[in-house]
Design an enzyme around this catalytic site. Sequence first.
Site, PDB file in Angstrom:
ATOM      1  N   HIS A 288      87.659  -9.616  72.638  1.00 60.38           N
ATOM      2  CA  HIS A 288      86.489  -9.246  71.835  1.00 60.38           C
ATOM      3  C   HIS A 288      85.987  -7.878  72.267  1.00 60.38           C
ATOM      4  CE1 HIS A 288      81.962  -9.521  71.093  1.00 60.38           C
ATOM      5  NE2 HIS A 288      82.512  -9.418  69.894  1.00 60.38           N
ATOM      6  N   SER A 289      85.848  -6.956  71.309  1.00 54.30           N
ATOM      7  CA  SER A 289      85.223  -5.653  71.559  1.00 54.30           C
ATOM      8  C   SER A 289      85.982  -4.890  72.658  1.00 54.30           C
ATOM      9  CB  SER A 289      83.750  -5.877  71.914  1.00 54.30           C
ATOM     10  OG  SER A 289      83.009  -4.691  71.838  1.00 54.30           O
ATOM     11  N   TYR A 290      85.322  -4.579  73.781  1.00 57.35           N
ATOM     12  CA  TYR A 290      86.003  -3.969  74.929  1.00 57.35           C
ATOM     13  C   TYR A 290      87.219  -4.783  75.359  1.00 57.35           C
ATOM     14  CZ  TYR A 290      86.791  -3.614  80.005  1.00 57.35           C
ATOM     15  OH  TYR A 290      87.360  -3.548  81.253  1.00 57.35           O
TER      16      TYR A 290
ATOM     17  N   HIS B 271      78.529  -8.449  65.213  1.00 57.59           N
ATOM     18  CA  HIS B 271      79.634  -8.173  66.134  1.00 57.59           C
ATOM     19  C   HIS B 271      80.059  -9.393  66.942  1.00 57.59           C
ATOM     20  CE1 HIS B 271      82.182  -5.859  68.754  1.00 57.59           C
ATOM     21  NE2 HIS B 271      81.403  -6.012  69.804  1.00 57.59           N
TER      22      HIS B 271
END
Length: 236
Positions: A76-78, A217
Site C-alpha cells: 500500500h502506498s509507500y 487512499h
Amino acid sequence: MTTYVLVHGAWGGGWKFARVASLLRKRGHSVFAPTLTGAGERSHLLSGAINLSTHVTDVLNVIRYEDLSGVVLLGHSYGGMVITQVADRIAEKIAALVYLDAFVPEDGQSLFDLNIPANTQMFLTRAGDNGGLLIPPPPAKAYFGVNDGDAARVDELAAPQPIGTMIEKVKLTGAYRGVKKRVYVHGAVLPRESPFKRFYEAAKANGWDAHALPCGHDIMLDLPDELTEILDEAGK
C-alpha cells in the site's frame, strides 16, 4: 488456500489490514500483515537510521522465517517501493503483486523521485521542522481522505516516517518482472492531486488487472469487502 503478505504504507502499521485479513481468513486463506520497523506496535524502534532497505529486510524475513511460497504480495502506498524490491530478490516465491494505491518504481528511483514535487517538498519541510530525519504524519482525513469513522484512530496511531525510506533508491535486477500476475487498485477520491492516478492508468494500459474504487487512499479501511473480493480473485 492462498498465502497473502500485506505491506502497509508510510505512517501506517499492520493493524490497518485487520478487517481485510479477517475477511480473507474466513475464506480459508493464510494472511500475514507485518508491521515495518519503527511503525505501529514497533514504533518503539523508531530511528532516523531506518531506510527502505530496513523495510525490505522486514518483509523478506517474514517470508523466509514463515517458509512462505506462492505469495500474493500487496504493498500500500509507500509499500509499493518495498514489495517491488522484495519481489526482485525472491521472485520465485511470489505468485502475484498487488499495488494498493501504491508507487511502482523502476531501478534507481526513490519515492521522492516518483511523488508529486509539492508533496516531496512538504515532506522535506516537515522533516526539517522535526530535526531532519523523521516526517510527521499528515492529517488522515484532510490529506488521505480517510473516512470519518477511522480518521481519528489513524491519526492517533500514526508514527513519524523515517526520511531515509523516501530518499533511498530501489536497486532492481529486473528479476521481479518474472512475476507475471499484476494488480493495481486505485482509490479514486482524494482531497488533493493524487500521485497514484498515473500508476493506475499505466497499469491499465499495460494489461494489468486494474481497479478504480470510489474511496480515499486507505482502501483497506474504506472498502474492505471490495478489496477482499479483488484479492481473492488475485489468488486464483
